[in-house]
Design a protein around this motif. Structure first.
Motif, PDB file in Angstrom:
ATOM      1  N   VAL A 227       0.855  -1.184   0.000  1.00 51.06           N
ATOM      2  CA  VAL A 227       0.000   0.000   0.000  1.00 51.06           C
ATOM      3  C   VAL A 227       0.895   1.239   0.000  1.00 51.06           C
ATOM      4  O   VAL A 227       1.956   1.258   0.616  1.00 51.06           O
ATOM      5  CB  VAL A 227      -0.941   0.000   1.226  1.00 51.06           C
ATOM      6  N   TYR A 228       0.456   2.278  -0.721  1.00 53.66           N
ATOM      7  CA  TYR A 228       1.207   3.528  -0.810  1.00 53.66           C
ATOM      8  C   TYR A 228       0.562   4.582   0.086  1.00 53.66           C
ATOM      9  O   TYR A 228      -0.669   4.761   0.071  1.00 53.66           O
ATOM     10  CB  TYR A 228       1.231   4.046  -2.253  1.00 53.66           C
ATOM     11  N   LYS A 229       1.395   5.289   0.840  1.00 53.93           N
ATOM     12  CA  LYS A 229       0.943   6.420   1.638  1.00 53.93           C
ATOM     13  C   LYS A 229       2.036   7.484   1.605  1.00 53.93           C
ATOM     14  O   LYS A 229       3.203   7.171   1.354  1.00 53.93           O
ATOM     15  CB  LYS A 229       0.679   6.006   3.098  1.00 53.93           C
ATOM     16  N   PHE A 230       1.659   8.737   1.855  1.00 48.24           N
ATOM     17  CA  PHE A 230       2.686   9.746   2.064  1.00 48.24           C
ATOM     18  C   PHE A 230       3.369   9.471   3.404  1.00 48.24           C
ATOM     19  O   PHE A 230       2.695   9.177   4.403  1.00 48.24           O
ATOM     20  CB  PHE A 230       2.080  11.149   2.078  1.00 48.24           C
ATOM     21  N   ARG A 231       4.688   9.547   3.432  1.00 47.27           N
ATOM     22  CA  ARG A 231       5.419   9.286   4.682  1.00 47.27           C
ATOM     23  C   ARG A 231       5.103  10.386   5.696  1.00 47.27           C
ATOM     24  O   ARG A 231       5.278  11.574   5.419  1.00 47.27           O
ATOM     25  CB  ARG A 231       6.922   9.228   4.414  1.00 47.27           C
ATOM     26  N   SER A 232       4.639   9.974   6.851  1.00 41.49           N
ATOM     27  CA  SER A 232       4.278  10.931   7.902  1.00 41.49           C
ATOM     28  C   SER A 232       5.158  10.778   9.140  1.00 41.49           C
ATOM     29  O   SER A 232       5.014  11.546  10.091  1.00 41.49           O
ATOM     30  CB  SER A 232       2.807  10.758   8.297  1.00 41.49           C
ATOM     31  N   MET A 233       6.040   9.779   9.154  1.00 39.35           N
ATOM     32  CA  MET A 233       6.931   9.543  10.285  1.00 39.35           C
ATOM     33  C   MET A 233       8.382   9.738   9.862  1.00 39.35           C
ATOM     34  O   MET A 233       8.703   9.727   8.665  1.00 39.35           O
ATOM     35  CB  MET A 233       6.741   8.126  10.835  1.00 39.35           C
ATOM     36  N   ARG A 234       9.221   9.921  10.833  1.00 44.35           N
ATOM     37  CA  ARG A 234      10.652  10.013  10.549  1.00 44.35           C
ATOM     38  C   ARG A 234      11.105   8.693   9.928  1.00 44.35           C
ATOM     39  O   ARG A 234      10.731   7.614  10.381  1.00 44.35           O
ATOM     40  CB  ARG A 234      11.430  10.317  11.818  1.00 44.35           C
ATOM     41  N   SER A 235      11.912   8.812   8.895  1.00 40.22           N
ATOM     42  CA  SER A 235      12.272   7.651   8.085  1.00 40.22           C
ATOM     43  C   SER A 235      12.867   6.529   8.919  1.00 40.22           C
ATOM     44  O   SER A 235      12.537   5.357   8.734  1.00 40.22           O
ATOM     45  CB  SER A 235      13.252   8.066   6.983  1.00 40.22           C
ATOM     46  N   GLU A 236      13.739   6.874   9.877  1.00 41.89           N
ATOM     47  CA  GLU A 236      14.411   5.851  10.677  1.00 41.89           C
ATOM     48  C   GLU A 236      13.493   5.223  11.719  1.00 41.89           C
ATOM     49  O   GLU A 236      13.829   4.223  12.346  1.00 41.89           O
ATOM     50  CB  GLU A 236      15.642   6.454  11.363  1.00 41.89           C
ATOM     51  N   MET A 237      12.298   5.805  11.930  1.00 37.32           N
ATOM     52  CA  MET A 237      11.380   5.301  12.951  1.00 37.32           C
ATOM     53  C   MET A 237      10.136   4.663  12.351  1.00 37.32           C
ATOM     54  O   MET A 237       9.220   4.289  13.084  1.00 37.32           O
ATOM     55  CB  MET A 237      10.951   6.437  13.894  1.00 37.32           C
ATOM     56  N   CYS A 238      10.077   4.564  11.031  1.00 42.99           N
ATOM     57  CA  CYS A 238       8.899   3.967  10.393  1.00 42.99           C
ATOM     58  C   CYS A 238       8.747   2.506  10.814  1.00 42.99           C
ATOM     59  O   CYS A 238       9.738   1.815  11.067  1.00 42.99           O
ATOM     60  CB  CYS A 238       9.010   4.062   8.875  1.00 42.99           C
ATOM     61  N   ASP A 239       7.503   2.070  10.863  1.00 44.59           N
ATOM     62  CA  ASP A 239       7.186   0.716  11.328  1.00 44.59           C
ATOM     63  C   ASP A 239       6.619  -0.091  10.167  1.00 44.59           C
ATOM     64  O   ASP A 239       5.406  -0.103   9.932  1.00 44.59           O
ATOM     65  CB  ASP A 239       6.171   0.804  12.478  1.00 44.59           C
ATOM     66  N   PRO A 240       7.463  -0.780   9.387  1.00 42.46           N
ATOM     67  CA  PRO A 240       6.979  -1.469   8.185  1.00 42.46           C
ATOM     68  C   PRO A 240       6.010  -2.606   8.467  1.00 42.46           C
ATOM     69  O   PRO A 240       5.220  -2.981   7.606  1.00 42.46           O
ATOM     70  CB  PRO A 240       8.266  -1.989   7.534  1.00 42.46           C
ATOM     71  N   ASP A 241       6.056  -3.198   9.655  1.00 41.72           N
ATOM     72  CA  ASP A 241       5.162  -4.315   9.985  1.00 41.72           C
ATOM     73  C   ASP A 241       3.899  -3.871  10.696  1.00 41.72           C
ATOM     74  O   ASP A 241       3.001  -4.675  10.927  1.00 41.72           O
ATOM     75  CB  ASP A 241       5.890  -5.344  10.854  1.00 41.72           C
ATOM     76  N   GLY A 242       3.829  -2.583  11.085  1.00 42.31           N
ATOM     77  CA  GLY A 242       2.634  -2.098  11.776  1.00 42.31           C
ATOM     78  C   GLY A 242       2.474  -2.674  13.165  1.00 42.31           C
ATOM     79  O   GLY A 242       1.355  -2.812  13.664  1.00 42.31           O
ATOM     80  N   ASN A 243       3.567  -3.000  13.833  1.00 38.99           N
ATOM     81  CA  ASN A 243       3.479  -3.608  15.160  1.00 38.99           C
ATOM     82  C   ASN A 243       3.038  -2.611  16.224  1.00 38.99           C
ATOM     83  O   ASN A 243       2.450  -2.997  17.236  1.00 38.99           O
ATOM     84  CB  ASN A 243       4.832  -4.201  15.563  1.00 38.99           C
ATOM     85  N   VAL A 244       3.337  -1.312  16.005  1.00 44.30           N
ATOM     86  CA  VAL A 244       3.016  -0.293  17.000  1.00 44.30           C
ATOM     87  C   VAL A 244       2.054   0.712  16.382  1.00 44.30           C
ATOM     88  O   VAL A 244       2.400   1.392  15.413  1.00 44.30           O
ATOM     89  CB  VAL A 244       4.289   0.437  17.486  1.00 44.30           C
ATOM     90  N   SER A 245       0.839   0.808  16.918  1.00 45.70           N
ATOM     91  CA  SER A 245      -0.132   1.771  16.401  1.00 45.70           C
ATOM     92  C   SER A 245       0.294   3.180  16.791  1.00 45.70           C
ATOM     93  O   SER A 245       0.908   3.404  17.842  1.00 45.70           O
ATOM     94  CB  SER A 245      -1.532   1.476  16.969  1.00 45.70           C
ATOM     95  N   SER A 246      -0.029   4.132  15.932  1.00 47.57           N
ATOM     96  CA  SER A 246       0.307   5.518  16.238  1.00 47.57           C
ATOM     97  C   SER A 246      -0.576   6.032  17.370  1.00 47.57           C
ATOM     98  O   SER A 246      -1.713   5.600  17.544  1.00 47.57           O
ATOM     99  CB  SER A 246       0.118   6.387  14.998  1.00 47.57           C
ATOM    100  N   SER A 247      -0.025   6.958  18.142  1.00 52.38           N
ATOM    101  CA  SER A 247      -0.748   7.541  19.272  1.00 52.38           C
ATOM    102  C   SER A 247      -0.870   9.045  19.060  1.00 52.38           C
ATOM    103  O   SER A 247      -0.259   9.620  18.157  1.00 52.38           O
ATOM    104  CB  SER A 247      -0.027   7.243  20.591  1.00 52.38           C
ATOM    105  N   ARG A 248      -1.646   9.695  19.908  1.00 50.21           N
ATOM    106  CA  ARG A 248      -1.923  11.113  19.726  1.00 50.21           C
ATOM    107  C   ARG A 248      -0.667  11.970  19.826  1.00 50.21           C
ATOM    108  O   ARG A 248      -0.523  12.961  19.118  1.00 50.21           O
ATOM    109  CB  ARG A 248      -2.973  11.564  20.747  1.00 50.21           C
ATOM    110  N   ASP A 249       0.269  11.635  20.706  1.00 45.87           N
ATOM    111  CA  ASP A 249       1.503  12.403  20.882  1.00 45.87           C
ATOM    112  C   ASP A 249       2.713  11.584  20.438  1.00 45.87           C
ATOM    113  O   ASP A 249       3.759  11.599  21.092  1.00 45.87           O
ATOM    114  CB  ASP A 249       1.652  12.831  22.349  1.00 45.87           C
TER     115      ASP A 249
END
Length: 481
Positions: free
Chosen positions: A338-360
């Motif tokens: 799936v394609y998305k615009f990158r919204s996280m710092r490149s070195e901290m991206c989670d390719p497996d989706g193991n950690v859901s994003s939080s408000r802060d």
């Protein structure tokens, strides 16, 4: 027995309730051609449908030309031509909707003839009624019209008969692709049915193994019907696995209750239980794909300046690629990117989706925070729609490592894999109902799953349009971060 590719099952390391997946592929001795043959047969079927549509259209036009010649002495009568142009779209639309271009018609000449006759009768009745109420074409010759209508029935019957005779002998009734998967059980199969050994193909009914589901999806690509021959204790597992495979699936069994059979079939001399069918017919798949393209192509053209501006902002805000690509589960439980615009710092991206994003979430950049809150990060998925891996409307695709609370999604509810009977969508029924954001509790997934299954069970093109319009009201949402 078909030659099977030797693919080792994925190695899994479990840490708590999170899994890391590693796929090790051994050298393939001989790749099977089952999927290729199935896709070819599908293309042949589409070609045969096109021939039927053309022959039906020419039969109607030819009938009105004959009626004009018989009454007026020429085939260029303006009134007869106008009637033919009015009748033709109504006839073809009705025939398409009534299944006059379907597998059943290719198999049975009588079925095709009866359906095309009903469509013709409806088209003529509708046209004449419309002309009467609008008070147009009052100068029509009744003789010419009567001859044209009778000749239409005659010509479509002759055309369908010749088609059935010629094509029937060429394809010998073999218009579908059928596959039997043998799992510790042997059954006698007809010569035209492909057979696959589950163990040699590294297939087992394990709902906790997404990589195996991906391998199975690859084997089923282009197949119209799959039959599983397995031991009684494995029947329920296979049945649950196949309910999301977007295909007619059957279990060779005499047991009914445990697998939730929805019908009875037959393979060779053995009875089978139908446990799943693809949710959309060929007509509806064409409608849904047309809807996707009619929206995605203009949207990409109109939004191109905005997409470029977002890309520039992402590059200026932080180092790394513009797009974030992640493996997600798609239709038939097959994996896709799936394609998305990158919204996280490149070195901290989670390719497996193991950690859901939080408000802060500290991983999210300044530009990323804005495009996530406004759902602009989802716009590149229009490319997925264009390439055919996603739809505009459908169940949202999930990453393999997604958690509901502390549990993997498929551990929360065994019906989870059923939601993949349709292509995933950019938006869906769950999203317009407000089920977005992190899944911090098991109930968060359950509510979304229920909405997805409701959408699949009650799909219509009008519901897709309604959901698309409703999406405008939830583009900016309190749970989007």
């Amino acid at each position: 027995m078909m030659a099977a590719a030797h693919i080792a099952p994925p190695a899994m390391r479990q840490r708590g309730n999170r899994l890391n997946f590693e796929t090790k592929t051994l050298p393939i001795a001989q790749e099977t051609h089952t999927s290729g043959r199935a896709l070819y047969r599908n293309r042949v079927r589409l070609g045969l449908y096109a021939i039927l549509v053309l022959s039906d259209a020419l039969s109607v036009l030819g009938a009105f030309a004959f009626g004009s010649w018989f009454h007026f002495g020429n085939i260029t009568s303006r009134s007869e031509f106008d009637v033919a142009i009015a009748v033709l779209p109504i006839f073809l639309g009705t025939a398409f909707n009534s299944g006059a271009y379907s597998i059943a018609v290719l198999r049975s000449h009588r079925t095709g003839t009866s359906r095309v006759w009903a469509s013709l009768a409806f088209a003529f009745a509708s046209t004449l009624l419309l002309f009467y109420y609008l008070r147009v074409m009052q100068d029509l010759s009744r003789e010419a019209m009567g001859i044209s209508m009778v000749t239409s029935f005659l010509l479509v019957t002759v055309a369908r008969t010749l088609f059935s005779y010629g094509v029937g002998h060429a394809i010998k009734g073999d218009v579908t692709s059928e596959l039997v998967i043998l799992d510790d059980m042997a059954i006698t199969c007809p010569p035209h049915v492909a057979v696959l050994d589950a163990h040699r193909a590294a297939l087992k009914p394990d709902l906790r193994d997404p990589m195996m589901l991906n391998r199975l999806a690859a084997r089923l690509r282009g197949i119209d019907r799959v039959v599983i021959a397995c031991r009684p204790e494995a029947q329920r597992s296979w049945a649950m696995l196949l309910k999301g495979a977007n295909i007619q699936a059957e279990i060779a069994s005499t047991e009914f209750d445990a697998v939730g059979a929805i019908g009875i079939g037959k393979i060779g001399d053995r009875s089978t239980l139908v446990v799943a069918t693809g949710p959309l017919s060929l007509r509806n798949r064409i409608l849904k794909r047309s809807f996707d393209l009619c929206f995605a192509v203009p949207a990409l053209v109109v939004l191109m300046p905005l997409l470029i501006l977002i890309a520039i902002a992402i590059k200026a805000d932080s180092a790394g690629p513009v797009f974030f690509k992640q493996k997600r589960v798609g239709r038939g439980n097959a994996l896709f990117e799936v394609y998305k615009f990158r919204s996280m710092r490149s070195e901290m991206c989670d390719p497996d989706g193991n950690v859901s994003s939080s408000r802060d979430d500290l991983r999210i950049t300044r530009v990323g925070s804005f495009i996530r809150k406004t759902s602009l990060d989802e716009l590149p998925q229009l490319l997925n729609v264009l390439f055919g891996s996603m739809s505009i409307v459908g169940p949202r695709p999930h990453a393999l490592g997604s958690l509901a609370g502390q549990d993997l999604f498929w551990d929360v509810d065994e019906r989870y894999w059923h939601r993949h009977a349709l292509k995933p969508g950019i938006t869906g029924l769950a999203q317009v109902r407000g089920f977005r954001g992190a899944t911090s509790q098991r109930g968060d997934l359950t509510r979304r799953l229920q909405a997805d299954l409701e959408y699949i069970a009650g799909w219509s093109i009008w519901r897709d349009f309604e959901i698309l319009v409703s999406t405008i009201t939830v583009v900016v949402h309190k749970n989007a971060f």
